[in-house]
Design a protein around this motif. Structure first.
Motif, PDB file in Angstrom:
ATOM      1  N   TYR A 206       0.868  -1.179   0.000  1.00  0.00           N
ATOM      2  CA  TYR A 206       0.000   0.000   0.000  1.00  0.00           C
ATOM      3  C   TYR A 206       0.905   1.229   0.000  1.00  0.00           C
ATOM      4  CZ  TYR A 206      -3.899   3.128   0.992  1.00  0.00           C
ATOM      5  OH  TYR A 206      -4.864   4.115   0.901  1.00  0.00           O
ATOM      6  N   GLY A 207       1.074   1.795  -1.179  1.00  0.00           N
ATOM      7  CA  GLY A 207       1.923   2.966  -1.306  1.00  0.00           C
ATOM      8  C   GLY A 207       3.395   2.614  -1.296  1.00  0.00           C
ATOM      9  N   CYS A 208       4.219   3.659  -1.318  1.00  0.00           N
ATOM     10  CA  CYS A 208       5.675   3.484  -1.346  1.00  0.00           C
ATOM     11  C   CYS A 208       6.315   4.744  -0.792  1.00  0.00           C
ATOM     12  CB  CYS A 208       6.137   3.240  -2.783  1.00  0.00           C
ATOM     13  SG  CYS A 208       7.936   3.064  -2.969  1.00  0.00           S
ATOM     14  N   ASP A 209       7.279   4.567   0.110  1.00  0.00           N
ATOM     15  CA  ASP A 209       7.970   5.701   0.721  1.00  0.00           C
ATOM     16  C   ASP A 209       9.419   5.829   0.272  1.00  0.00           C
ATOM     17  OD1 ASP A 209       5.799   6.541   2.284  1.00  0.00           O
ATOM     18  OD2 ASP A 209       6.293   5.141   3.890  1.00  0.00           O
ATOM     19  N   ASP A 210       9.853   5.023  -0.683  1.00  0.00           N
ATOM     20  CA  ASP A 210      11.283   4.959  -1.003  1.00  0.00           C
ATOM     21  C   ASP A 210      11.882   6.316  -1.367  1.00  0.00           C
ATOM     22  OD1 ASP A 210      10.782   2.286  -0.625  1.00  0.00           O
ATOM     23  OD2 ASP A 210      12.066   1.653  -2.275  1.00  0.00           O
ATOM     24  N   CYS A 211      11.165   7.102  -2.166  1.00  0.00           N
ATOM     25  CA  CYS A 211      11.731   8.388  -2.582  1.00  0.00           C
ATOM     26  C   CYS A 211      11.910   9.320  -1.386  1.00  0.00           C
ATOM     27  CB  CYS A 211      10.874   9.043  -3.662  1.00  0.00           C
ATOM     28  SG  CYS A 211       9.185   9.435  -3.170  1.00  0.00           S
ATOM     29  N   GLN A 212      11.137   9.099  -0.329  1.00  0.00           N
ATOM     30  CA  GLN A 212      11.276   9.911   0.880  1.00  0.00           C
ATOM     31  C   GLN A 212      12.311   9.314   1.829  1.00  0.00           C
ATOM     32  OE1 GLN A 212       7.444  11.997   2.132  1.00  0.00           O
ATOM     33  NE2 GLN A 212       6.651  10.022   1.449  1.00  0.00           N
ATOM     34  N   LEU A 213      12.375   7.996   1.879  1.00  0.00           N
ATOM     35  CA  LEU A 213      13.343   7.343   2.767  1.00  0.00           C
ATOM     36  C   LEU A 213      14.777   7.747   2.448  1.00  0.00           C
ATOM     37  CD1 LEU A 213      12.053   3.642   2.993  1.00  0.00           C
ATOM     38  CD2 LEU A 213      12.049   5.360   4.792  1.00  0.00           C
ATOM     39  N   PHE A 214      15.049   7.914   1.163  1.00  0.00           N
ATOM     40  CA  PHE A 214      16.413   8.180   0.729  1.00  0.00           C
ATOM     41  C   PHE A 214      16.692   9.656   0.451  1.00  0.00           C
ATOM     42  CE2 PHE A 214      15.789   3.702   0.147  1.00  0.00           C
ATOM     43  CZ  PHE A 214      17.021   3.142   0.463  1.00  0.00           C
ATOM     44  N   CYS A 215      15.705  10.503   0.683  1.00  0.00           N
ATOM     45  CA  CYS A 215      15.903  11.941   0.485  1.00  0.00           C
ATOM     46  C   CYS A 215      16.714  12.506   1.649  1.00  0.00           C
ATOM     47  CB  CYS A 215      14.556  12.651   0.405  1.00  0.00           C
ATOM     48  SG  CYS A 215      14.696  14.453   0.334  1.00  0.00           S
ATOM     49  N   PRO A 216      17.856  13.153   1.381  1.00  0.00           N
ATOM     50  CA  PRO A 216      18.683  13.690   2.473  1.00  0.00           C
ATOM     51  C   PRO A 216      17.944  14.656   3.383  1.00  0.00           C
ATOM     52  CG  PRO A 216      19.890  13.732   0.394  1.00  0.00           C
ATOM     53  CD  PRO A 216      18.473  13.370   0.051  1.00  0.00           C
ATOM     54  N   TRP A 217      16.964  15.378   2.848  1.00  0.00           N
ATOM     55  CA  TRP A 217      16.270  16.362   3.665  1.00  0.00           C
ATOM     56  C   TRP A 217      15.432  15.714   4.758  1.00  0.00           C
ATOM     57  CZ3 TRP A 217      17.894  21.039   3.980  1.00  0.00           C
ATOM     58  CH2 TRP A 217      18.529  21.645   2.884  1.00  0.00           C
ATOM     59  N   ASN A 218      15.107  14.429   4.592  1.00  0.00           N
ATOM     60  CA  ASN A 218      14.268  13.795   5.603  1.00  0.00           C
ATOM     61  C   ASN A 218      15.028  13.397   6.868  1.00  0.00           C
ATOM     62  OD1 ASN A 218      11.517  13.934   5.029  1.00  0.00           O
ATOM     63  ND2 ASN A 218      11.729  12.437   3.377  1.00  0.00           N
ATOM     64  N   LYS A 219      16.314  13.705   6.930  1.00  0.00           N
ATOM     65  CA  LYS A 219      16.994  13.557   8.217  1.00  0.00           C
ATOM     66  C   LYS A 219      16.479  14.621   9.180  1.00  0.00           C
ATOM     67  CE  LYS A 219      21.014  16.329   6.752  1.00  0.00           C
ATOM     68  NZ  LYS A 219      22.439  16.270   6.396  1.00  0.00           N
ATOM     69  N   PHE A 220      15.786  15.636   8.640  1.00  0.00           N
ATOM     70  CA  PHE A 220      15.194  16.683   9.475  1.00  0.00           C
ATOM     71  C   PHE A 220      13.692  16.461   9.710  1.00  0.00           C
ATOM     72  CE2 PHE A 220      18.653  18.954   7.120  1.00  0.00           C
ATOM     73  CZ  PHE A 220      19.502  19.111   8.207  1.00  0.00           C
ATOM     74  N   ALA A 221      13.166  15.339   9.236  1.00  0.00           N
ATOM     75  CA  ALA A 221      11.737  15.082   9.392  1.00  0.00           C
ATOM     76  C   ALA A 221      11.337  15.145  10.865  1.00  0.00           C
ATOM     77  CB  ALA A 221      11.379  13.726   8.805  1.00  0.00           C
ATOM     78  N   GLU A 222      10.203  15.777  11.127  1.00  0.00           N
ATOM     79  CA  GLU A 222       9.751  15.995  12.496  1.00  0.00           C
ATOM     80  C   GLU A 222       8.650  15.012  12.876  1.00  0.00           C
ATOM     81  OE1 GLU A 222       8.446  20.038  12.192  1.00  0.00           O
ATOM     82  OE2 GLU A 222      10.444  20.855  12.578  1.00  0.00           O
ATOM     83  N   PRO A 223       8.609  14.575  14.130  1.00  0.00           N
ATOM     84  CA  PRO A 223       7.562  13.639  14.562  1.00  0.00           C
ATOM     85  C   PRO A 223       6.200  14.306  14.676  1.00  0.00           C
ATOM     86  CG  PRO A 223       8.908  14.304  16.422  1.00  0.00           C
ATOM     87  CD  PRO A 223       9.572  14.870  15.203  1.00  0.00           C
ATOM     88  N   ALA A 224       5.161  13.507  14.595  1.00  0.00           N
ATOM     89  CA  ALA A 224       3.795  14.005  14.749  1.00  0.00           C
ATOM     90  C   ALA A 224       3.573  14.495  16.174  1.00  0.00           C
ATOM     91  CB  ALA A 224       2.802  12.898  14.417  1.00  0.00           C
ATOM     92  N   VAL A 225       2.733  15.505  16.309  1.00  0.00           N
ATOM     93  CA  VAL A 225       2.387  15.990  17.644  1.00  0.00           C
ATOM     94  C   VAL A 225       0.963  15.600  18.029  1.00  0.00           C
ATOM     95  CG1 VAL A 225       4.004  17.914  17.532  1.00  0.00           C
ATOM     96  CG2 VAL A 225       1.646  18.245  16.756  1.00  0.00           C
ATOM     97  N   VAL A 226       0.219  15.031  17.080  1.00  0.00           N
ATOM     98  CA  VAL A 226      -1.117  14.514  17.397  1.00  0.00           C
ATOM     99  C   VAL A 226      -1.034  12.990  17.378  1.00  0.00           C
ATOM    100  CG1 VAL A 226      -2.268  16.525  16.420  1.00  0.00           C
ATOM    101  CG2 VAL A 226      -1.855  14.554  14.961  1.00  0.00           C
ATOM    102  N   ASP A 227      -1.829  12.343  18.222  1.00  0.00           N
ATOM    103  CA  ASP A 227      -1.718  10.887  18.344  1.00  0.00           C
ATOM    104  C   ASP A 227      -2.529  10.113  17.312  1.00  0.00           C
ATOM    105  OD1 ASP A 227      -4.286  11.287  19.258  1.00  0.00           O
ATOM    106  OD2 ASP A 227      -3.855  10.724  21.344  1.00  0.00           O
ATOM    107  N   ASP A 228      -3.251  10.822  16.442  1.00  0.00           N
ATOM    108  CA  ASP A 228      -4.079  10.145  15.435  1.00  0.00           C
ATOM    109  C   ASP A 228      -3.267   9.302  14.467  1.00  0.00           C
ATOM    110  OD1 ASP A 228      -6.979  11.619  15.620  1.00  0.00           O
ATOM    111  OD2 ASP A 228      -5.348  12.998  16.075  1.00  0.00           O
TER     112      ASP A 228
END
Length: 360
Positions: free
Chosen positions: A247-269
């Motif tokens: 269901y979907g694919c995250d590969d292009c995001q997993l390997f993007c250097p900018w996602n080392k700055f990805a922030e965690p969710a603040v809502v529990d949904d």
């Protein structure tokens, strides 16, 4: 309503703070001129890259002209909300799925984001209404003819990456977008520059080579399209490339250097439900339709229906043969679905069995 320049600036500042109070990571404001994006959309459609997504072409210029979609619109309040689980090592974890584990896009493992964002955007609109009185607006979250990425880019939330998703220097790309189209002439924010540079990690890692050129995705080859949007059979030549992405694919995001700055969710949904971050495909394939509907209550996955769910699991289990060929549990699970009333399910199950050397 007649607000002066200072009152509009004050209102803009309040909107941004209210947005943060409601769980949005950032709020910015854009005007409605998408003339450049309109031409790019038309070229993309003419190339046929939208595949079966007829809705991408069915609204004429309303998609690129917000004031035609909602008369009176002069500004767009663009919002982003992070959805990433809290683990700091998320990228390393996501690259280590076993071949018989179902890989489901991170965004889809929790509650349906459409409902979460729409509710909170509506609350934001109500706060504005309480502050200034009645005004014209409409809330959107990836469910209407709105060019979300183009508007977010114009507002300065980020820039369009080569994978066509929005990227932020502060937060990567692991977030949802939503908008409120309003008739209030709020001051607009400045866009930011493109910071992809010479990097093309997303293009290199795409399993089906769907990113045919920088900033251009042929959806017909994209794993997200194939496993979510496509209603019929997945092309045989693309099945082996999908791997265990069901269901979907995250590969292009997993390997993007900018996602080392990805922030965690603040809502529990968006917390993982039903163990969908490590579920085994043999178990998911055996879900009855009733189980599918019950277990995925309130999930965005429900929209593909049980038949496509089984189709995707069959392809994933067929691809598991690359390292688990002939595995008795996998073969037994697949054979249990040979009598399914759907010819499409049967076709994909037979293909999967053939990968395991079973000619059923």
């Amino acid at each position: 309503m007649n607000l002066n320049e200072q009152a509009l600036a004050d209102l803009s500042a309040k909107i941004k703070q209210w947005g943060k109070d409601l769980g949005f990571a950032e709020i910015r404001i854009a005007d409605t001129d998408l003339s450049q994006a309109e031409g790019q959309l038309q070229q993309w459609l003419e190339a046929g890259y939208h595949g079966e997504m007829a809705y991408m072409a069915s609204h004429g210029t309303k998609r690129s002209r917000p004031a035609e979609l909602v008369p009176g619109t002069v500004r767009v309040i663009s919002a982003r909300m992070n959805y990433l689980p809290s683990s700091a090592a998320w990228r390393a974890i996501e690259k280590q799925h076993a071949p018989d584990t179902a890989v489901i896009s991170i965004y889809a493992r929790g509650r349906d984001y459409h409902k979460v964002l729409r509710t909170r955007l509506q609350q934001l609109a109500e706060k504005i209404n309480t502050d200034i009185g009645e005004f014209g607006y409409r809330v959107f979250t990836d469910s209407a003819p709105v060019m979300e990425v183009a508007l977010a880019e114009k507002s300065g939330l980020g820039w369009r990456g080569k994978h066509s998703l929005l990227l932020s220097r502060e937060a990567g790309s692991m977030f949802f977008l939503g908008e409120i189209l309003v008739d209030i002439p709020l001051p607009v924010d400045e866009p930011v520059g493109d910071h992809c540079g010479q990097c093309q990690s997303c293009m290199d890692v795409c399993p089906t080579k769907a990113i045919v050129a920088p900033y251009q995705v042929d959806a017909r080859r994209c794993v997200s399209y194939l496993t979510i949007e496509l209603h019929g059979s997945i092309p045989v030549e693309l099945r082996p490339l999908i791997g265990n992405r069901v269901y979907g694919c995250d590969d292009c995001q997993l390997f993007c250097p900018w996602n080392k700055f990805a922030e965690p969710a603040v809502v529990d949904d968006f917390a993982v439900r039903n163990g969908l971050d490590h579920a085994r495909m043999v178990h998911l394939l055996l879900w009855s339709e009733e189980q599918f509907l019950r277990m995925l209550e309130g999930s965005p996955i429900r929209r593909i229906g049980h038949e496509r769910w089984l189709r995707n699991m069959a392809v994933g289990l067929g691809n598991a043969a690359s390292s688990m060929r002939g595995d008795a549990e996998i073969v037994a699970a697949l054979r249990s679905r040979l009598a399914h009333p759907s010819e499409m399910v049967q076709e994909h199950v037979k293909w999967a069995l053939a990968q395991h050397g079973d000619g059923a």
